[in-house]
Design a protein around this motif. Structure first.
Motif, PDB file in Angstrom:
ATOM      1  N   PHE A 224       0.821  -1.212   0.000  1.00 19.17           N
ATOM      2  CA  PHE A 224       0.000   0.000   0.000  1.00 19.17           C
ATOM      3  C   PHE A 224       0.856   1.263   0.000  1.00 19.17           C
ATOM      4  N   THR A 225       1.980   1.213   0.710  1.00 21.42           N
ATOM      5  CA  THR A 225       2.870   2.367   0.747  1.00 21.42           C
ATOM      6  C   THR A 225       3.431   2.673  -0.641  1.00 21.42           C
ATOM      7  N   GLY A 226       3.749   1.624  -1.369  1.00 21.67           N
ATOM      8  CA  GLY A 226       4.346   1.834  -2.686  1.00 21.67           C
ATOM      9  C   GLY A 226       3.347   2.105  -3.790  1.00 21.67           C
ATOM     10  N   ARG A 227       2.145   1.512  -3.699  1.00 20.33           N
ATOM     11  CA  ARG A 227       1.210   1.593  -4.816  1.00 20.33           C
ATOM     12  C   ARG A 227      -0.132   2.235  -4.476  1.00 20.33           C
ATOM     13  N   GLY A 228      -0.406   2.398  -3.194  1.00 18.15           N
ATOM     14  CA  GLY A 228      -1.638   3.073  -2.804  1.00 18.15           C
ATOM     15  C   GLY A 228      -2.764   2.101  -2.510  1.00 18.15           C
ATOM     16  N   LYS A 229      -3.388   2.293  -1.364  1.00 19.18           N
ATOM     17  CA  LYS A 229      -4.481   1.412  -0.956  1.00 19.18           C
ATOM     18  C   LYS A 229      -5.742   1.666  -1.766  1.00 19.18           C
ATOM     19  N   SER A 230      -6.039   2.923  -2.064  1.00 22.51           N
ATOM     20  CA  SER A 230      -7.280   3.230  -2.779  1.00 22.51           C
ATOM     21  C   SER A 230      -7.280   2.617  -4.178  1.00 22.51           C
ATOM     22  N   ALA A 231      -6.143   2.646  -4.851  1.00 16.60           N
ATOM     23  CA  ALA A 231      -6.053   2.039  -6.181  1.00 16.60           C
ATOM     24  C   ALA A 231      -6.243   0.540  -6.097  1.00 16.60           C
ATOM     25  N   PHE A 232      -5.705  -0.072  -5.045  1.00 12.45           N
ATOM     26  CA  PHE A 232      -5.864  -1.508  -4.833  1.00 12.45           C
ATOM     27  C   PHE A 232      -7.337  -1.862  -4.627  1.00 12.45           C
ATOM     28  N   LEU A 233      -8.025  -1.119  -3.768  1.00 14.56           N
ATOM     29  CA  LEU A 233      -9.440  -1.392  -3.508  1.00 14.56           C
ATOM     30  C   LEU A 233     -10.297  -1.132  -4.740  1.00 14.56           C
ATOM     31  N   ASP A 234      -9.950  -0.123  -5.509  1.00 16.15           N
ATOM     32  CA  ASP A 234     -10.674   0.128  -6.765  1.00 16.15           C
ATOM     33  C   ASP A 234     -10.543  -1.061  -7.710  1.00 16.15           C
ATOM     34  N   ARG A 235      -9.349  -1.639  -7.772  1.00 14.23           N
ATOM     35  CA  ARG A 235      -9.141  -2.803  -8.640  1.00 14.23           C
ATOM     36  C   ARG A 235      -9.978  -3.985  -8.147  1.00 14.23           C
ATOM     37  N   LEU A 236     -10.035  -4.195  -6.831  1.00 14.50           N
ATOM     38  CA  LEU A 236     -10.856  -5.275  -6.292  1.00 14.50           C
ATOM     39  C   LEU A 236     -12.322  -5.101  -6.678  1.00 14.50           C
ATOM     40  N   ARG A 237     -12.811  -3.874  -6.578  1.00  9.91           N
ATOM     41  CA  ARG A 237     -14.210  -3.621  -6.945  1.00  9.91           C
ATOM     42  C   ARG A 237     -14.440  -3.887  -8.429  1.00  9.91           C
ATOM     43  N   ARG A 238     -13.561  -3.399  -9.280  1.00 15.21           N
ATOM     44  CA  ARG A 238     -13.745  -3.561 -10.727  1.00 15.21           C
ATOM     45  C   ARG A 238     -13.709  -5.038 -11.131  1.00 15.21           C
ATOM     46  N   GLU A 239     -12.781  -5.781 -10.570  1.00 12.65           N
ATOM     47  CA  GLU A 239     -12.673  -7.193 -10.926  1.00 12.65           C
ATOM     48  C   GLU A 239     -13.880  -7.979 -10.414  1.00 12.65           C
ATOM     49  N   THR A 240     -14.352  -7.634  -9.235  1.00 18.86           N
ATOM     50  CA  THR A 240     -15.544  -8.302  -8.704  1.00 18.86           C
ATOM     51  C   THR A 240     -16.750  -8.037  -9.583  1.00 18.86           C
ATOM     52  N   THR A 241     -16.932  -6.796  -9.991  1.00 14.59           N
ATOM     53  CA  THR A 241     -18.028  -6.460 -10.894  1.00 14.59           C
ATOM     54  C   THR A 241     -17.927  -7.239 -12.197  1.00 14.59           C
ATOM     55  N   ALA A 242     -16.725  -7.302 -12.750  1.00 14.82           N
ATOM     56  CA  ALA A 242     -16.529  -7.965 -14.043  1.00 14.82           C
ATOM     57  C   ALA A 242     -16.786  -9.463 -13.949  1.00 14.82           C
ATOM     58  N   VAL A 243     -16.293 -10.105 -12.900  1.00 13.91           N
ATOM     59  CA  VAL A 243     -16.449 -11.552 -12.810  1.00 13.91           C
ATOM     60  C   VAL A 243     -17.899 -11.929 -12.532  1.00 13.91           C
ATOM     61  N   LEU A 244     -18.606 -11.120 -11.738  1.00 16.87           N
ATOM     62  CA  LEU A 244     -20.018 -11.393 -11.471  1.00 16.87           C
ATOM     63  C   LEU A 244     -20.858 -11.187 -12.722  1.00 16.87           C
ATOM     64  N   ALA A 245     -20.604 -10.100 -13.441  1.00 20.05           N
ATOM     65  CA  ALA A 245     -21.350  -9.843 -14.671  1.00 20.05           C
ATOM     66  C   ALA A 245     -21.160 -10.969 -15.678  1.00 20.05           C
ATOM     67  N   ALA A 246     -19.930 -11.460 -15.801  1.00 18.78           N
ATOM     68  CA  ALA A 246     -19.648 -12.539 -16.748  1.00 18.78           C
ATOM     69  C   ALA A 246     -20.354 -13.830 -16.339  1.00 18.78           C
ATOM     70  N   ALA A 247     -20.365 -14.125 -15.050  1.00 22.77           N
ATOM     71  CA  ALA A 247     -21.014 -15.347 -14.591  1.00 22.77           C
ATOM     72  C   ALA A 247     -22.529 -15.285 -14.792  1.00 22.77           C
ATOM     73  N   LEU A 248     -23.129 -14.139 -14.516  1.00 21.63           N
ATOM     74  CA  LEU A 248     -24.577 -14.001 -14.714  1.00 21.63           C
ATOM     75  C   LEU A 248     -24.933 -14.117 -16.187  1.00 21.63           C
ATOM     76  N   ALA A 249     -24.096 -13.544 -17.051  1.00 22.83           N
ATOM     77  CA  ALA A 249     -24.328 -13.663 -18.491  1.00 22.83           C
ATOM     78  C   ALA A 249     -24.204 -15.113 -18.938  1.00 22.83           C
ATOM     79  N   GLU A 250     -23.201 -15.806 -18.417  1.00 23.21           N
ATOM     80  CA  GLU A 250     -23.007 -17.223 -18.755  1.00 23.21           C
ATOM     81  C   GLU A 250     -24.193 -18.064 -18.310  1.00 23.21           C
ATOM     82  N   ALA A 251     -24.799 -17.685 -17.177  1.00 16.41           N
ATOM     83  CA  ALA A 251     -25.947 -18.421 -16.654  1.00 16.41           C
ATOM     84  C   ALA A 251     -27.247 -18.032 -17.341  1.00 16.41           C
ATOM     85  N   GLY A 252     -27.189 -17.046 -18.233  1.00 18.51           N
ATOM     86  CA  GLY A 252     -28.390 -16.606 -18.929  1.00 18.51           C
ATOM     87  C   GLY A 252     -29.270 -15.682 -18.118  1.00 18.51           C
TER      88      GLY A 252
END
Length: 345
Positions: A224-252
């Protein structure tokens, strides 16, 4: 094979002993702010059984639920995040032997806290190659001292001991009563984030040379000191959104998630559910979210299967009703994210 052909019969085994948050607070093992952010009541603690021994108990429950003899298993996949009780050894082979799966091929799966999802993904590949040959997936973790501080070894995560299991099969001829139909499983990864859990100063010759106990706080703080905590948490949110959207689409399941009863989250506490997973899920669906970790804490590799067990239970507040869908999220250091969509048929 299509996902519609796959069924899952999940189970869990948790030790009856537990350490209470109130006692940890009184002993200054956690602060009042940490307890409020987590919102958990207790953590299950195994005073004697190792992680693989608990996994065997969970496996027997899953096999009984599925009505599948251990001798019929083609593959045993065992996932974990932490020490399995011996230094140089295959816990997957132990689980297979103790379960009675003498003809199965045991394989260890090490993808940290996304381990159950990684094992489930491997099970689907096995079923595609050998339809009709059921697969056993297990997880087991025990975060015991002196090597691990379950309350204070990490930021925003409290670790509970326990094991989970699932029999995974395909085909409609012998679908177990009360099992869940797997409608989708989607996974994404960002390997460039692996250093959040690595001592970047050096690789070591043996465990615990740098710290007497696992110290995730040190590596995360450096990251976090080197790369920033907020950027890390933003990435977690974006990836979670993307993986959930893909799974729901796959499930129809279309935008908004019609027919989706709930989205069950990794067991990382109230603040993480509110600040990371809540906003990420809301980008995809207005289905309610739930963190079921109040009395379990984070089960290492086992959160996903424990959540599936809650959905497949015969009773309980999170039992999935027939015909309805639910999504279960998983995430692990590395980083890897998975989303499974299941239906009670």
């Amino acid at each position: 094979m299509t996902p519609d052909e796959v069924w899952i019969a999940p189970a869990e085994w948790l030790p009856p002993a537990a350490e209470k948050t109130a006692d940890a607070l009184a002993a200054s093992r956690v602060t009042a702010e940490e307890a409020d952010a987590m919102g958990y009541e207790q953590l299950p603690v195994s005073p004697d059984l190792s992680a693989p021994q608990m996994a065997v108990r969970a496996a027997r429950r899953a096999l009984s639920r599925a009505g599948v003899p251990a001798a019929d298993l083609a593959t045993v996949l065992h996932a974990w995040t932490y020490y399995q009780g011996h230094d140089f050894w295959s816990p997957a082979h132990y689980v297979a032997a103790e379960t009675g799966a003498g003809d199965a091929i045991p394989t260890g799966v090490q993808q940290m806290c996304n381990g159950a999802a990684a094992a489930l993904r491997t099970a689907l590949l096995q079923l595609a190659a050998h339809p009709g040959a059921p697969v056993l997936v297990t997880t087991g973790d025990r975060f015991a001292p002196p090597g691990f501080d379950r309350w204070g070894g990490d930021y925003g995560v409290w670790y509970g001991d326990g094991a989970t299991a699932a029999v995974v099969g395909s085909g409609g001829d012998r679908v177990p009563e009360g099992s869940l139909a797997l409608r989708a499983l989607h996974t994404r990864a960002a390997p460039e984030l692996e250093s959040a859990h690595r001592d970047v100063a050096a690789f070591h010759e043996a465990p615990h040379l740098r710290d007497a106990a696992v110290n995730v706080r040190r590596t995360k703080k450096a990251y976090f000191t080197g790369r920033g905590k907020s950027a890390f948490l933003d990435r977690l949110r974006r990836e979670t959104t993307a993986v959930l959207a893909a799974a729901l689409a796959e499930a129809g399941i279309g935008p908004g998630g019609p027919g989706l009863s709930a989205v069950l989250l990794p067991r990382l506490g109230r603040a993480t559910a509110r600040d990371v997973y809540g906003p990420a899920v809301a980008e995809v669906t207005d289905a309610p979210t739930a963190d079921l970790g109040e009395r379990t804490g984070h089960l290492g590799a086992g959160d996903l299967l424990s959540n599936l067990a809650a959905l497949a239970s015969d009773t309980g507040p999170h039992r999935l009703e027939r015909g309805r869908y639910a999504a279960v999220l998983s995430a692990g250091a590395g980083f890897t994210w998975s989303a499974a969509v299941v239906q009670r048929t």
